[in-house]
Design an enzyme around this catalytic site. Sequence first.
Site, PDB file in Angstrom:
ATOM      1  N   LYS A  90       0.867  -1.237   0.109  1.00 32.24           N
ATOM      2  CA  LYS A  90      -0.155   0.081   0.043  1.00 32.24           C
ATOM      3  C   LYS A  90       1.057   1.219   0.032  1.00 32.24           C
ATOM      4  O   LYS A  90       1.991   1.241   0.404  1.00 32.24           O
ATOM      5  CB  LYS A  90      -0.853  -0.025   1.297  1.00 32.24           C
ATOM      6  CG  LYS A  90      -2.222   0.634   1.340  1.00 32.24           C
ATOM      7  CD  LYS A  90      -3.624  -0.027   0.558  1.00 32.24           C
ATOM      8  CE  LYS A  90      -4.516   0.723   0.604  1.00 32.24           C
ATOM      9  NZ  LYS A  90      -5.609  -0.108   0.274  1.00 32.24           N
ATOM     10  N   TYR A 141     -25.974  -0.373  -4.758  1.00 33.91           N
ATOM     11  CA  TYR A 141     -27.030  -0.259  -6.126  1.00 33.91           C
ATOM     12  C   TYR A 141     -26.960  -1.580  -6.877  1.00 33.91           C
ATOM     13  O   TYR A 141     -27.955  -2.309  -7.199  1.00 33.91           O
ATOM     14  CB  TYR A 141     -26.821   0.961  -6.946  1.00 33.91           C
ATOM     15  CG  TYR A 141     -27.741   1.006  -8.101  1.00 33.91           C
ATOM     16  CD1 TYR A 141     -29.049   1.464  -7.865  1.00 33.91           C
ATOM     17  CD2 TYR A 141     -27.064   0.669  -9.325  1.00 33.91           C
ATOM     18  CE1 TYR A 141     -29.910   1.036  -9.152  1.00 33.91           C
ATOM     19  CE2 TYR A 141     -27.939   0.543 -10.220  1.00 33.91           C
ATOM     20  CZ  TYR A 141     -29.306   0.856 -10.193  1.00 33.91           C
ATOM     21  OH  TYR A 141     -30.085   0.922 -11.301  1.00 33.91           O
ATOM     22  N   VAL A 165     -21.516   0.252  -4.752  1.00 29.11           N
ATOM     23  CA  VAL A 165     -21.839  -1.295  -4.557  1.00 29.11           C
ATOM     24  C   VAL A 165     -23.201  -1.695  -4.302  1.00 29.11           C
ATOM     25  O   VAL A 165     -23.862  -2.648  -4.826  1.00 29.11           O
ATOM     26  CB  VAL A 165     -20.757  -1.915  -3.764  1.00 29.11           C
ATOM     27  CG1 VAL A 165     -21.027  -3.341  -3.597  1.00 29.11           C
ATOM     28  CG2 VAL A 165     -19.310  -1.658  -3.983  1.00 29.11           C
TER      29      VAL A 165
HETATM   30  P1  NAD Z   1     -20.224   4.773  -1.952  1.00 28.65           P
HETATM   31  O1  NAD Z   1     -19.601   5.841  -1.298  1.00 28.65           O
HETATM   32  O2  NAD Z   1     -20.729   4.802  -3.306  1.00 28.65           O
HETATM   33  O3  NAD Z   1     -21.625   4.156  -1.335  1.00 28.65           O
HETATM   34  C1  NAD Z   1     -21.846   4.288   0.156  1.00 28.65           C
HETATM   35  C2  NAD Z   1     -23.043   4.531   0.363  1.00 28.65           C
HETATM   36  O4  NAD Z   1     -23.393   4.644   1.658  1.00 28.65           O
HETATM   37  C3  NAD Z   1     -23.602   6.154   0.063  1.00 28.65           C
HETATM   38  O5  NAD Z   1     -24.824   5.956  -0.721  1.00 28.65           O
HETATM   39  C4  NAD Z   1     -23.833   6.973   1.155  1.00 28.65           C
HETATM   40  O6  NAD Z   1     -24.772   7.655   1.326  1.00 28.65           O
HETATM   41  C5  NAD Z   1     -24.116   5.718   1.972  1.00 28.65           C
HETATM   42  N1  NAD Z   1     -24.159   5.899   3.398  1.00 28.65           N
HETATM   43  C6  NAD Z   1     -23.206   6.722   4.278  1.00 28.65           C
HETATM   44  N2  NAD Z   1     -23.385   6.682   5.607  1.00 28.65           N
HETATM   45  C7  NAD Z   1     -24.430   6.121   5.642  1.00 28.65           C
HETATM   46  C8  NAD Z   1     -25.242   5.453   6.714  1.00 28.65           C
HETATM   47  N3  NAD Z   1     -24.953   6.005   8.090  1.00 28.65           N
HETATM   48  N4  NAD Z   1     -26.215   4.628   6.825  1.00 28.65           N
HETATM   49  C9  NAD Z   1     -26.818   4.341   5.291  1.00 28.65           C
HETATM   50  N5  NAD Z   1     -26.024   4.816   4.183  1.00 28.65           N
HETATM   51  C10 NAD Z   1     -25.075   5.517   4.645  1.00 28.65           C
HETATM   52  O7  NAD Z   1     -19.139   3.497  -1.638  1.00 28.65           O
HETATM   53  P2  NAD Z   1     -19.047   2.005  -2.327  1.00 28.65           P
HETATM   54  O8  NAD Z   1     -18.214   2.328  -3.560  1.00 28.65           O
HETATM   55  O9  NAD Z   1     -20.780   1.829  -2.807  1.00 28.65           O
HETATM   56  O10 NAD Z   1     -18.573   1.295  -1.408  1.00 28.65           O
HETATM   57  C11 NAD Z   1     -19.330   0.911  -0.221  1.00 28.65           C
HETATM   58  C12 NAD Z   1     -18.640   0.007   0.732  1.00 28.65           C
HETATM   59  O11 NAD Z   1     -17.793  -1.221   0.301  1.00 28.65           O
HETATM   60  C13 NAD Z   1     -17.307   0.947   1.206  1.00 28.65           C
HETATM   61  O12 NAD Z   1     -17.235   0.761   2.704  1.00 28.65           O
HETATM   62  C14 NAD Z   1     -16.143   0.607   0.643  1.00 28.65           C
HETATM   63  O13 NAD Z   1     -15.087   0.714   1.364  1.00 28.65           O
HETATM   64  C15 NAD Z   1     -16.521  -1.013   0.185  1.00 28.65           C
HETATM   65  N6  NAD Z   1     -15.916  -1.323  -0.986  1.00 28.65           N
HETATM   66  C16 NAD Z   1     -16.053  -0.885  -2.092  1.00 28.65           C
HETATM   67  C17 NAD Z   1     -15.555  -1.386  -3.277  1.00 28.65           C
HETATM   68  C18 NAD Z   1     -16.078  -0.845  -4.700  1.00 28.65           C
HETATM   69  O14 NAD Z   1     -15.698  -1.516  -5.817  1.00 28.65           O
HETATM   70  N7  NAD Z   1     -16.406   0.258  -4.701  1.00 28.65           N
HETATM   71  C19 NAD Z   1     -14.785  -2.403  -3.217  1.00 28.65           C
HETATM   72  C20 NAD Z   1     -14.519  -3.129  -1.946  1.00 28.65           C
HETATM   73  C21 NAD Z   1     -14.794  -2.570  -0.893  1.00 28.65           C
END
Ligand code: NAD
Length: 378
Positions: A90, A196, A194
């Site tokens: 990292k 959605y 994710v």
């Molecule tokens: P994102 O920011 O697009 O989505 C997160 C969603 O959670 C947002 O819509 C936000 O409004 C909502 N949110 C925030 N606080 C909240 C609460 N208190 N209660 C309910 N909803 C709340 O992020 P993402 O890319 O969809 O990632 C989601 C999670 O998955 C994160 O923890 C991220 O680290 C993890 N992750 C994502 C990926 C990826 O490919 N994007 C890969 C591995 C892990």
Amino acid sequence: MNRDMEKEMRMQVFEKLAEYRYEQLVFCHDKATGLRAIIAIHDTTLGPALGGCRMYPYATEEEAMVDVLRLARGMTYKAAASGLNLGGGKSVIIADPRTDKSEALFRSFGRYIETLAGRYIVAEDVGTSTEDANFIRVETSHVVGVDVTRGGSGDPSPLTALGVRQGMRACAEAVFGTTSLEDRVVAVQGIGHVGYHLCRLLHEEGASLIVTDVDAAAVERAVREFGAKAVELDEILTIPCDIFAPCALGAVLNDATIPELRCSIVAGSANNVLAESHHGEALSERGILYAPDYVINAGGLINVADELEGYNERRAVNRVMRIEDTIRRVIAISRRDGVPTNIAADTLALERIAAISSMERLHTGHPYGQLRRRRETI
Ligand code: NAD
């Protein structure tokens, strides 16, 4: 600084590296561009260390170093458990992503990565983007997550969601005796990138969805497109359901929330779902099957790592589908060793590394105690 102080500082860094057997820590400084970065390489037994570059205005150098070391070690486990031929690494750039980005800064960082000759491969992380990766790419080929027009794999979220769906299937099989998610009630916390795509996949499978998000528009969309039932933010943790899918925040499972859960399975994309390692045991004691975060959310990593072979979406999808089997193996180890699944995931990773390296050093002492100790600060 006198010699004794210098010696003490050096010792502290080497002690930190020795504690979890880090291979290398690289400090990068470029006065002209203002670059202050640290690259941590934890373990390259399985292959080159791959991990994102986080850009954050850390208050102190110590804070940045602790963060990069912790994150690099987590990547070793994630890559190993996911069956990737990659090690863990990292990097962090100590700067504010809103004000301090420039082409010169990322190209300077790219030149440092190039000096490592492929021992470390950089990707995006919190605070960095595809555009930044494109600048790094000018100076080095050891970067993934570049623009799709340059061989990049694009938005990882759909494949992360696919991996989560696959992991849910393995959990459903263990708990309900069938991989089918039809008519299962799934409560999704966070309908972002994710969340959605996960809702879409689950809706296609005939699951019933309960959703929440701080973003009302995201909730409305899930209600409209997938017939999801919307609930308040806190309610998502206590509502009766088959599967709770945390897809928003870390540390949602803690002393306060675990007793309130009314689900049989926890399986979602969020990182660091357990506030602390012992919460894996707390879930297990409540009879709730937990799909370890870094195993079930590895779809994004598996997707981006595919760029190293010349990105092929079909191959990436096939590899992500195997998360179902990986979760099955985690559950099998958990039953074999009588340990919670978060510990079993670490065992899976360490056993693979040990098998490849024949390194007994990873298994000193009582395995459960050692693994617990190692996992606690990831
Ligand atoms: P994102 O920011 O697009 O989505 C997160 C969603 O959670 C947002 O819509 C936000 O409004 C909502 N949110 C925030 N606080 C909240 C609460 N208190 N209660 C309910 N909803 C709340 O992020 P993402 O890319 O969809 O990632 C989601 C999670 O998955 C994160 O923890 C991220 O680290 C993890 N992750 C994502 C990926 C990826 O490919 N994007 C890969 C591995 C892990």
